[in-house]
Write an enzyme that holds these catalytic residues in place. Structure first.
Site, PDB file in Angstrom:
ATOM      1  N   ASN A  11      22.028 -27.132  27.598  1.00 37.19           N
ATOM      2  CA  ASN A  11      21.900 -28.426  28.271  1.00 37.19           C
ATOM      3  C   ASN A  11      23.213 -29.199  28.143  1.00 37.19           C
ATOM      4  OD1 ASN A  11      21.857 -30.002  25.752  1.00 37.19           O
ATOM      5  ND2 ASN A  11      19.956 -28.857  25.407  1.00 37.19           N
ATOM      6  N   LYS A  41      24.250  -6.380  29.167  1.00 39.98           N
ATOM      7  CA  LYS A  41      24.338  -7.270  30.323  1.00 39.98           C
ATOM      8  C   LYS A  41      23.339  -6.799  31.376  1.00 39.98           C
ATOM      9  CE  LYS A  41      27.620  -8.894  33.769  1.00 39.98           C
ATOM     10  NZ  LYS A  41      28.634  -8.379  34.642  1.00 39.98           N
ATOM     11  N   LYS A  54       6.473 -40.352  22.304  1.00 41.04           N
ATOM     12  CA  LYS A  54       7.154 -39.442  21.364  1.00 41.04           C
ATOM     13  C   LYS A  54       7.130 -40.012  19.943  1.00 41.04           C
ATOM     14  CE  LYS A  54      10.047 -37.562  25.011  1.00 41.04           C
ATOM     15  NZ  LYS A  54      11.340 -37.502  25.682  1.00 41.04           N
ATOM     16  N   LYS A 104       5.204 -37.595  17.332  1.00 44.24           N
ATOM     17  CA  LYS A 104       6.056 -36.899  16.357  1.00 44.24           C
ATOM     18  C   LYS A 104       6.070 -37.606  14.997  1.00 44.24           C
ATOM     19  CE  LYS A 104       8.827 -35.126  20.208  1.00 44.24           C
ATOM     20  NZ  LYS A 104       9.914 -34.245  20.585  1.00 44.24           N
ATOM     21  N   PHE A 158      15.529 -39.296  18.947  1.00 44.07           N
ATOM     22  CA  PHE A 158      16.101 -39.808  20.187  1.00 44.07           C
ATOM     23  C   PHE A 158      15.165 -39.415  21.322  1.00 44.07           C
ATOM     24  CE2 PHE A 158      20.347 -41.679  20.191  1.00 44.07           C
ATOM     25  CZ  PHE A 158      20.673 -41.595  18.848  1.00 44.07           C
TER      26      PHE A 158
HETATM   27  N1  CTP Z   1      13.240 -32.343  19.762  1.00 39.56           N
HETATM   28  C1  CTP Z   1      13.082 -31.373  18.792  1.00 39.56           C
HETATM   29  N2  CTP Z   1      12.672 -30.117  19.113  1.00 39.56           N
HETATM   30  C2  CTP Z   1      12.412 -29.782  20.395  1.00 39.56           C
HETATM   31  C3  CTP Z   1      12.570 -30.759  21.403  1.00 39.56           C
HETATM   32  C4  CTP Z   1      12.990 -32.033  21.067  1.00 39.56           C
HETATM   33  O1  CTP Z   1      13.327 -31.676  17.614  1.00 39.56           O
HETATM   34  N3  CTP Z   1      12.024 -28.538  20.684  1.00 39.56           N
HETATM   35  C5  CTP Z   1      13.623 -33.694  19.364  1.00 39.56           C
HETATM   36  C6  CTP Z   1      15.001 -34.133  19.874  1.00 39.56           C
HETATM   37  O2  CTP Z   1      16.010 -33.835  18.913  1.00 39.56           O
HETATM   38  C7  CTP Z   1      14.818 -35.642  20.025  1.00 39.56           C
HETATM   39  C8  CTP Z   1      13.345 -35.806  20.324  1.00 39.56           C
HETATM   40  O3  CTP Z   1      12.713 -34.595  19.900  1.00 39.56           O
HETATM   41  O4  CTP Z   1      15.101 -36.345  18.813  1.00 39.56           O
HETATM   42  C9  CTP Z   1      13.007 -36.062  21.752  1.00 39.56           C
HETATM   43  O5  CTP Z   1      13.627 -35.104  22.572  1.00 39.56           O
HETATM   44  P1  CTP Z   1      13.467 -35.180  24.154  1.00 39.56           P
HETATM   45  O6  CTP Z   1      14.234 -34.048  24.749  1.00 39.56           O
HETATM   46  O7  CTP Z   1      13.750 -36.569  24.637  1.00 39.56           O
HETATM   47  O8  CTP Z   1      11.920 -34.990  24.359  1.00 39.56           O
HETATM   48  P2  CTP Z   1      10.946 -33.792  24.280  1.00 39.56           P
HETATM   49  O9  CTP Z   1      10.090 -34.004  23.077  1.00 39.56           O
HETATM   50  O10 CTP Z   1      11.656 -32.505  24.360  1.00 39.56           O
HETATM   51  O11 CTP Z   1      10.050 -34.043  25.567  1.00 39.56           O
HETATM   52  P3  CTP Z   1      10.480 -33.950  27.127  1.00 39.56           P
HETATM   53  O12 CTP Z   1      11.568 -32.930  27.228  1.00 39.56           O
HETATM   54  O13 CTP Z   1       9.238 -33.530  27.783  1.00 39.56           O
HETATM   55  O14 CTP Z   1      10.927 -35.331  27.521  1.00 39.56           O
END
Ligand code: CTP
Length: 396
Positions: free
Chosen positions: A208, A287, A335, A339, A321
């Protein structure tokens, strides 16, 4: 952090003097009041006028050349300074300072300094390793001085080895460290940063847009404030901040293992990493050869933050975040709850001046008790410090 700080730089005669010009300029830009003292030999390399122009203060070159007869310069400057940094520090000034010899302005002033003193030795490797120099450096350390380790590389004399003056940016970090309030002393801080990389085969991967800047800024700020910092980082191109213990990981699964191991015993955990939510169902060695269209099956990764939320004990602060493109408040609060976080910092990723890859950020923090705070747009280091202020407040 450097506003209203008085810094005196003692410049002695070494070829690395040119690096101090950049350092002085940077310190002044960051709001510090910088005074430069030059030894006689230093003036053979660079004109005091140059330092005078950069520091906007009179450069002191002589003990007896006093413009204000009421003031005793070496005492008043010693009293005024929050920090005296001698850089480059030759073997001679180190020997004089370690043994209390006061035969010019700088060495005399050093005896009168009761605030912080730092030395950045710069000389030929053999001179640095010579037993008298090493003994003198040890003496200075015992007397409470801070020694900036010299760097290794090509020296002015053509030798390769230790004894190089660190680059201005590194010297600047040491100055910041010495002048920062240590309000996180004794605290263990865990920070995650960067993207994760999910391999499809040996050539392709899914990732990403995270560059890691926000997480690295948090780790840097926490270390400058005295915390014991572990930074678990996905692949980035960023350098490790000073005094930060960095653990490199690649995939979401590596990030999970490293975080679960590091989390117990931490006081503050801030998860700024952009962890992949999906990973290829199977990894194929080599590959994959192309042949028509292809379906790539993805499976869910573990939610690291959610796992840490379920492990969290009383006295541990956990901040996440949220990267959101719409419905920011609703999603962030979801979240926070799901969490088990103490707070969440929401980023509006639709903006071009906040979030991924930018040097600035603006986040809205939502807290467990329902409070909401906007951290106005600022550099990521500034935002990092405000986040840490909030973490400390929750901890208290
Ligand atoms: N995070 C994590 N593990 C994952 C996904 C996310 O620890 N597999 C944590 C990120 O580090 C961040 C928080 O969760 O602190 C929120 O991440 P975000 O990408 O905004 O949300 P998601 O929980 O992944 O939900 P979505 O992608 O559906 O918005």
């Amino acid at each position: 952090m450097l506003k209203d700080k008085h810094i005196t730089i003692g410049v002695t005669g070494g070829i690395a003097i040119y690096k101090i010009l950049s350092l002085v300029s940077r310190l002044v830009k960051e709001g510090a009041d910088v005074h430069v003292v030059m030894t006689e030999n230093a003036q053979k390399f660079v004109s005091p006028l140059l330092f005078e122009t950069l520091s906007k203060n009179r450069v002191i070159t002589d003990t007896f050349n006093r413009e204000d007869p009421k003031e005793v310069d070496h005492i008043s400057l010693a009293k005024l300074s929050d920090l005296v940094l001698v850089a480059p520090a030759t073997a001679n000034i180190i020997a004089k300072a370690a043994n209390g010899i006061a035969d010019d302005f700088l060495s005399t002033m050093l005896l009168a300094v009761t605030s912080k003193k730092a030395f950045a030795p710069a000389m030929n490797t053999n001179m640095l390793n010579a037993p008298p120099t090493q003994r003198n450096i040890e003496t200075l350390k015992k007397d409470g001085a801070y020694i900036i380790d010299s760097a290794t590389g090509m020296l002015a004399c053509g030798d390769v080895g230790s004894g190089r003056l660190p680059e201005p940016e590194e010297l600047y970090e040491h100055v910041l460290y010495l002048l920062s309030e240590k309000d996180l002393e004794g605290k263990k801080v865990l920070v995650t940063a960067g993207p994760t990389v999910e391999m499809i085969d040996d050539v392709r991967y899914l990732t990403n847009r995270s560059t890691g800047k926000m997480g690295y800024a948090i780790a840097r700020a926490a270390a400058l404030r005295g915390a014991d910092v572990t930074l678990i980082s996905g692949p980035t191109s960023l350098g490790t901040p000073m005094y930060v213990n960095r653990v490199d990981v690649k995939s979401a699964s590596d990030m999970y293992e490293a975080c679960v191991k590091a989390f117990p015993g931490t006081d503050i955990t801030i998860k700024a990493a952009a962890v992949a939510d999906y990973t290829p169902a199977e990894y194929r060695e080599g590959k994959i050869k192309k042949a028509g269209d292809m379906d790539l099956q993805l499976v869910r990764t573990k939610d690291v933050l959610k796992e840490l939320g379920s492990m969290k004990k009383e006295g541990q602060v956990l901040i996440g975040f949220a990267a959101e493109a719409s419905d920011i408040e609703h999603n962030a609060l979801g979240k926070l709850e799901k969490k088990n976080l103490d707070a969440i910092a929401a980023n509006d990723i639709s903006r071009s001046d906040a979030g991924f890859g930018t040097d600035t950020n603006e986040v809205t923090m939502y807290f467990r008790d329902g409070e909401k705070k906007i951290l106005d747009k600022a550099g990521k280091f500034e935002i990092a410090n405000r986040l840490l202020d909030e973490a400390l407040r929750i901890l208290a």
